[in-house]
Design an enzyme around this catalytic site. Sequence first.
Site, PDB file in Angstrom:
ATOM      1  N   VAL A 175      -7.426 -35.759  -8.696  1.00 60.66           N
ATOM      2  CA  VAL A 175      -7.914 -35.667  -7.316  1.00 60.66           C
ATOM      3  C   VAL A 175      -8.248 -34.188  -7.121  1.00 60.66           C
ATOM      4  O   VAL A 175      -7.349 -33.356  -6.977  1.00 60.66           O
ATOM      5  CB  VAL A 175      -6.864 -36.142  -6.298  1.00 60.66           C
ATOM      6  CG1 VAL A 175      -7.355 -35.939  -4.876  1.00 60.66           C
ATOM      7  CG2 VAL A 175      -6.532 -37.618  -6.539  1.00 60.66           C
ATOM      8  N   PRO A 176      -9.521 -33.819  -7.163  1.00 61.16           N
ATOM      9  CA  PRO A 176      -9.946 -32.427  -7.404  1.00 61.16           C
ATOM     10  C   PRO A 176      -9.811 -31.460  -6.230  1.00 61.16           C
ATOM     11  O   PRO A 176     -10.804 -30.938  -5.701  1.00 61.16           O
ATOM     12  CB  PRO A 176     -11.408 -32.596  -7.814  1.00 61.16           C
ATOM     13  CG  PRO A 176     -11.860 -33.799  -7.038  1.00 61.16           C
ATOM     14  CD  PRO A 176     -10.672 -34.724  -7.045  1.00 61.16           C
ATOM     15  N   CYS A 177      -8.578 -31.147  -5.858  1.00 62.73           N
ATOM     16  CA  CYS A 177      -8.370 -30.149  -4.798  1.00 62.73           C
ATOM     17  C   CYS A 177      -8.816 -28.756  -5.243  1.00 62.73           C
ATOM     18  O   CYS A 177      -9.022 -27.871  -4.406  1.00 62.73           O
ATOM     19  CB  CYS A 177      -6.909 -30.130  -4.355  1.00 62.73           C
ATOM     20  SG  CYS A 177      -5.725 -29.797  -5.669  1.00 62.73           S
ATOM     21  N   HIS A 178      -9.000 -28.551  -6.562  1.00 62.63           N
ATOM     22  CA  HIS A 178      -9.464 -27.245  -7.043  1.00 62.63           C
ATOM     23  C   HIS A 178     -10.904 -26.964  -6.619  1.00 62.63           C
ATOM     24  O   HIS A 178     -11.362 -25.823  -6.683  1.00 62.63           O
ATOM     25  CB  HIS A 178      -9.341 -27.157  -8.577  1.00 62.63           C
ATOM     26  CG  HIS A 178     -10.173 -28.163  -9.315  1.00 62.63           C
ATOM     27  ND1 HIS A 178      -9.749 -29.453  -9.553  1.00 62.63           N
ATOM     28  CD2 HIS A 178     -11.416 -28.074  -9.862  1.00 62.63           C
ATOM     29  CE1 HIS A 178     -10.673 -30.112 -10.233  1.00 62.63           C
ATOM     30  NE2 HIS A 178     -11.702 -29.297 -10.426  1.00 62.63           N
ATOM     31  N   ARG A 179     -11.620 -27.986  -6.152  1.00 62.52           N
ATOM     32  CA  ARG A 179     -13.007 -27.811  -5.721  1.00 62.52           C
ATOM     33  C   ARG A 179     -13.108 -27.420  -4.250  1.00 62.52           C
ATOM     34  O   ARG A 179     -14.217 -27.292  -3.721  1.00 62.52           O
ATOM     35  CB  ARG A 179     -13.801 -29.098  -5.975  1.00 62.52           C
ATOM     36  CG  ARG A 179     -13.920 -29.438  -7.464  1.00 62.52           C
ATOM     37  CD  ARG A 179     -14.598 -30.766  -7.699  1.00 62.52           C
ATOM     38  NE  ARG A 179     -14.486 -31.146  -9.110  1.00 62.52           N
ATOM     39  CZ  ARG A 179     -14.593 -32.399  -9.558  1.00 62.52           C
ATOM     40  NH1 ARG A 179     -14.829 -33.385  -8.698  1.00 62.52           N
ATOM     41  NH2 ARG A 179     -14.458 -32.658 -10.842  1.00 62.52           N
TER      42      ARG A 179
END
Length: 207
Positions: A175-179
């Site tokens: 779940v790409p919270c790094h984006r």
Amino acid sequence: MTTADRTHADHDLFAAPPPIDERTRTRLHARLAAEADRAGILDVAYRTLDTPVGSLLLAATGEGLVRVAYAREDHQKVLEQLAAGVSPRVLRAPARLDAAAREIEEYFTGRRHLFDLPLDLRLARGFRRTVLSRLTGIGYGTTASYAAVAEAAGSPRAVRAVGTACATNPLPIVVPCHRVVRSDGTIGQYVGGVEVKRTLLSLETTP
């Protein structure tokens, strides 16, 4: 039986068993995990995976991937949290995580841009869960601001709450919270550390 024989027999009874070699230990553990899974008593399976950003702990319930944790989060502590918050029946059972491990490895080699895994989001509730559901819509190689995510989640003023949701994301990378970055373009904080966030963003934007 003589007294000497009885003494020898008693000694054998209480003697330590012979050591088990690592291959046998691994085989027995795998058999235990498989039997527990078949019996429906394996609530949380876990394994670790070596990646370019360090060792990741992967954990899954029968519903799907429930946790991805960086080493800096303390894997033992994460397992204790899973035992307390999900179920005490936690066992190292790599087979259940084979698909997750394969997709994460494909991501790091640039062969996968979208994860196709069943997810168990029970560790995120309320608005945090709503935020996580919006993050998967941020495409590979792109970013969105915390403000934009707040608006997409239906609460334009909840920028700080979006930051909290990202910071407590139980499934980073997948779940790409790094984006999610700041409005001024700086990358902001990250559960895996700022350098790891920079590495992930670089991975996605490097041809």
